[in-house]
Design a protein around this motif. Structure first.
Motif, PDB file in Angstrom:
ATOM      1  N   ILE A 144    -127.667  -2.360   4.287  1.00 36.22           N
ATOM      2  CA  ILE A 144    -126.657  -2.575   5.330  1.00 36.22           C
ATOM      3  C   ILE A 144    -125.463  -3.232   4.646  1.00 36.22           C
ATOM      4  O   ILE A 144    -125.627  -4.200   3.901  1.00 36.22           O
ATOM      5  N   ARG A 145    -124.296  -2.690   4.876  1.00 34.27           N
ATOM      6  CA  ARG A 145    -123.099  -3.251   4.249  1.00 34.27           C
ATOM      7  C   ARG A 145    -122.197  -3.884   5.304  1.00 34.27           C
ATOM      8  O   ARG A 145    -122.082  -3.351   6.402  1.00 34.27           O
ATOM      9  N   ASN A 146    -121.595  -4.972   4.926  1.00 34.44           N
ATOM     10  CA  ASN A 146    -120.647  -5.655   5.823  1.00 34.44           C
ATOM     11  C   ASN A 146    -121.248  -5.905   7.202  1.00 34.44           C
ATOM     12  O   ASN A 146    -120.620  -5.621   8.234  1.00 34.44           O
ATOM     13  N   GLU A 147    -122.455  -6.423   7.194  1.00 34.32           N
ATOM     14  CA  GLU A 147    -123.179  -6.562   8.458  1.00 34.32           C
ATOM     15  C   GLU A 147    -122.410  -7.422   9.455  1.00 34.32           C
ATOM     16  O   GLU A 147    -121.936  -8.507   9.126  1.00 34.32           O
ATOM     17  N   GLY A 148    -122.296  -6.927  10.650  1.00 36.52           N
ATOM     18  CA  GLY A 148    -121.632  -7.664  11.717  1.00 36.52           C
ATOM     19  C   GLY A 148    -120.120  -7.515  11.702  1.00 36.52           C
ATOM     20  O   GLY A 148    -119.451  -7.844  12.680  1.00 36.52           O
ATOM     21  N   GLY A 149    -119.569  -7.018  10.616  1.00 37.97           N
ATOM     22  CA  GLY A 149    -118.110  -6.896  10.521  1.00 37.97           C
ATOM     23  C   GLY A 149    -117.618  -5.554  11.046  1.00 37.97           C
ATOM     24  O   GLY A 149    -118.415  -4.674  11.378  1.00 37.97           O
ATOM     25  N   PRO A 150    -116.331  -5.416  11.097  1.00 32.47           N
ATOM     26  CA  PRO A 150    -115.763  -4.156  11.617  1.00 32.47           C
ATOM     27  C   PRO A 150    -116.066  -2.967  10.705  1.00 32.47           C
ATOM     28  O   PRO A 150    -116.051  -1.822  11.150  1.00 32.47           O
ATOM     29  N   ASP A 151    -116.335  -3.254   9.432  1.00 25.71           N
ATOM     30  CA  ASP A 151    -116.638  -2.157   8.499  1.00 25.71           C
ATOM     31  C   ASP A 151    -118.136  -1.980   8.294  1.00 25.71           C
ATOM     32  O   ASP A 151    -118.570  -1.419   7.293  1.00 25.71           O
ATOM     33  N   GLU A 152    -118.906  -2.497   9.233  1.00 25.49           N
ATOM     34  CA  GLU A 152    -120.363  -2.402   9.094  1.00 25.49           C
ATOM     35  C   GLU A 152    -120.781  -0.954   8.844  1.00 25.49           C
ATOM     36  O   GLU A 152    -120.274  -0.024   9.475  1.00 25.49           O
ATOM     37  N   ALA A 153    -121.717  -0.793   7.912  1.00 21.27           N
ATOM     38  CA  ALA A 153    -122.211   0.558   7.600  1.00 21.27           C
ATOM     39  C   ALA A 153    -123.632   0.451   7.078  1.00 21.27           C
ATOM     40  O   ALA A 153    -124.005  -0.562   6.475  1.00 21.27           O
ATOM     41  N   VAL A 154    -124.421   1.455   7.346  1.00 19.91           N
ATOM     42  CA  VAL A 154    -125.761   1.469   6.762  1.00 19.91           C
ATOM     43  C   VAL A 154    -125.910   2.699   5.881  1.00 19.91           C
ATOM     44  O   VAL A 154    -125.339   3.749   6.153  1.00 19.91           O
ATOM     45  N   VAL A 155    -126.666   2.510   4.833  1.00 20.08           N
ATOM     46  CA  VAL A 155    -126.936   3.610   3.912  1.00 20.08           C
ATOM     47  C   VAL A 155    -128.436   3.836   3.917  1.00 20.08           C
ATOM     48  O   VAL A 155    -129.213   2.895   3.707  1.00 20.08           O
ATOM     49  N   GLN A 156    -128.875   5.049   4.197  1.00 19.60           N
ATOM     50  CA  GLN A 156    -130.298   5.407   4.111  1.00 19.60           C
ATOM     51  C   GLN A 156    -130.430   6.392   2.965  1.00 19.60           C
ATOM     52  O   GLN A 156    -129.885   7.492   3.004  1.00 19.60           O
ATOM     53  N   GLU A 157    -131.137   5.979   1.944  1.00 19.87           N
ATOM     54  CA  GLU A 157    -131.198   6.836   0.758  1.00 19.87           C
ATOM     55  C   GLU A 157    -132.296   7.886   0.881  1.00 19.87           C
ATOM     56  O   GLU A 157    -133.290   7.693   1.578  1.00 19.87           O
ATOM     57  N   SER A 158    -132.106   8.975   0.181  1.00 25.57           N
ATOM     58  CA  SER A 158    -133.156   9.980   0.012  1.00 25.57           C
ATOM     59  C   SER A 158    -133.352  10.146  -1.490  1.00 25.57           C
ATOM     60  O   SER A 158    -132.377  10.351  -2.207  1.00 25.57           O
ATOM     61  N   TRP A 159    -134.580  10.041  -1.926  1.00 25.21           N
ATOM     62  CA  TRP A 159    -134.837  10.200  -3.358  1.00 25.21           C
ATOM     63  C   TRP A 159    -135.598  11.490  -3.595  1.00 25.21           C
ATOM     64  O   TRP A 159    -136.691  11.681  -3.077  1.00 25.21           O
ATOM     65  N   PHE A 160    -134.993  12.335  -4.399  1.00 26.80           N
ATOM     66  CA  PHE A 160    -135.642  13.590  -4.785  1.00 26.80           C
ATOM     67  C   PHE A 160    -135.749  13.590  -6.299  1.00 26.80           C
ATOM     68  O   PHE A 160    -134.752  13.734  -6.989  1.00 26.80           O
ATOM     69  N   THR A 161    -136.947  13.364  -6.814  1.00 26.29           N
ATOM     70  CA  THR A 161    -137.120  13.299  -8.257  1.00 26.29           C
ATOM     71  C   THR A 161    -137.610  14.645  -8.778  1.00 26.29           C
ATOM     72  O   THR A 161    -138.208  15.433  -8.031  1.00 26.29           O
TER      73      THR A 161
END
Ligand code: IPM
Ligand code: MN
Length: 359
Positions: A144-161
């Protein structure tokens, strides 16, 4: 006689009913067939355990499971514990840590099952979805980036090895080759997922060339969902990433008339760790405790376990009994339009095993 050690985790909701009742199938089988003796250890892990102890299983849970022959799981998740917490505290760690990287999910219209589809021309539904089960969209990483702020964003990764993608795709071709099936379809979405699915396609293309006798096709997963409905008879083996395989197999089970029917086998093909067998359905809190959940997915999963344990006679006996009970339409739960309870369906399957096994 061969002793099979099974760890049974009924889990939550209807998982408790379907696994609790279905275990009687194993005792009936061992009474009727001298192939093996089952030693079942039932573990009370799940959301109830979480509310008492603050974790879904004990800290040494994986250690407890590690040396058994197979794990049977009912279902995981119940209101009161967020689903990502319950699933992330039990189901996914088992799949991942025991390297159960293949999830075998048959979509087969057994006699006596009524598909909601109009099947014309004598077409059958009989294919398997091989779901990648250890990484991809389910790798569990993100932030979670910039939690609670106006630029809050979440990143959900996918790993394909390379290892992860290659082994499931190779497994699909080997599966088709071993069963003399002529085609493998790969579920993709490389038109939009410009890294992960482009890579998936690249590896699929590399491996398909090693199996020139098998017709290999990539189909966008959205179109594939449509084809499951419009022409399910065209499929034999479908290989899919973790999330795509998850979604496609609920659809697959719906093609058979109920989510309660379909089984799944979480397999560690190398047998370095135990494999786990569970119906594809969830804990169904809406009907939990009413005693009418369909045990077919659980019982069919047990048959897959017997196959994996190389007990083919027991597997065939069980599948024959299950098929006969469905085929005669005597006992069926409300999701299949019947009025039977979970217990009554299991009773019928056990009785049928006894009849079939009689000399
Ligand atoms: C399944 C289930 C699980 C999954 C859930 C409970 C996380 O839907 O086995 O298909 O998505 O794998
Ligand atoms: Mn699912």
């Amino acid at each position: 006689m061969r002793k099979i050690i099974i760890k049974a985790i009924p889990g939550d909701g209807v998982g408790i009913e379907v696994l609790g009742e279905s275990l009687r199938v194993l005792s009936t089988l061992e009474q009727c067939h001298a192939g093996a003796r089952f030693e079942v250890d039932t573990l009370d892990w799940g959301c109830g355990y979480y509310l008492r102890h603050g974790s879904m299983m004990p800290p040494d849970g994986l250690e407890v499971l590690k040396d058994c022959d197979s794990i049977l799981l009912g279902a995981i998740g119940f209101p009161g514990v967020p689903d990502h917490v319950s699933v992330g505290g039990l189901l996914l760690p088992i799949r991942r840590e025991f390297d159960q990287y293949v999830n075998i999910r048959p979509v087969k219209l057994l006699d006596g099952l009524d598909s909601p589809l109009k099947l014309t021309g004598g077409h059958a539904i009989d294919f398997v979805v091989l779901r990648e089960n250890s990484e991809g969209e389910y790798c569990g990483r993100g932030s979670i980036r910039n939690e609670g702020g106006p630029d809050e964003a979440v990143v959900q990764e996918s790993w394909f090895t390379r290892t992860g993608v290659s082994r499931i795709i190779r497994y699909a071709f080997e599966y088709a080759a071993a069963q003399d099936l002529g085609s493998v379809v790969s579920a993709t979405k490389s038109n939009a997922l410009n890294y992960s699915m482009v890579y998936w396609d690249k590896i699929f293309d590399e491996i398909r060339h090693e199996y020139p006798q098998i017709h290999a096709r990539s189909i966008y997963v959205d179109a594939l969902a449509g084809f499951f409905v419009l022409k399910p008879h065209e499929f034999e083996v479908v290989v899919a990433s973790n999330l795509f395989g998850d979604i496609l197999t609920d659809l697959g089970s719906a093609l058979l008339g109920s989510i309660g029917i379909s089984p799944s086998a979480n397999i560690n093909p190398e047998k370095r760790y135990p494999s786990m067998f569970e119906p594809i359905h969830g804990s169904a809190p809406d009907i939990a405790g009413t005693g009418v959940a369909n045990p077919v997915g659980m019982i069919w999963s047990m048959a897959m376990m017997l196959k994996h344990l190389e007990l083919p006679e027991m597997e065939q006996l069980l599948m024959q009994a299950l098929g006969d009970v469905l085929g005669t339409r005597q006992a069926r739960t409300p999701d299949l339009g019947g009025t039977s309870t979970t217990k009554e369906v299991v009773d019928e399957v056990c009785t049928r095993i006894e009849v079939l096994a009689r000399p």
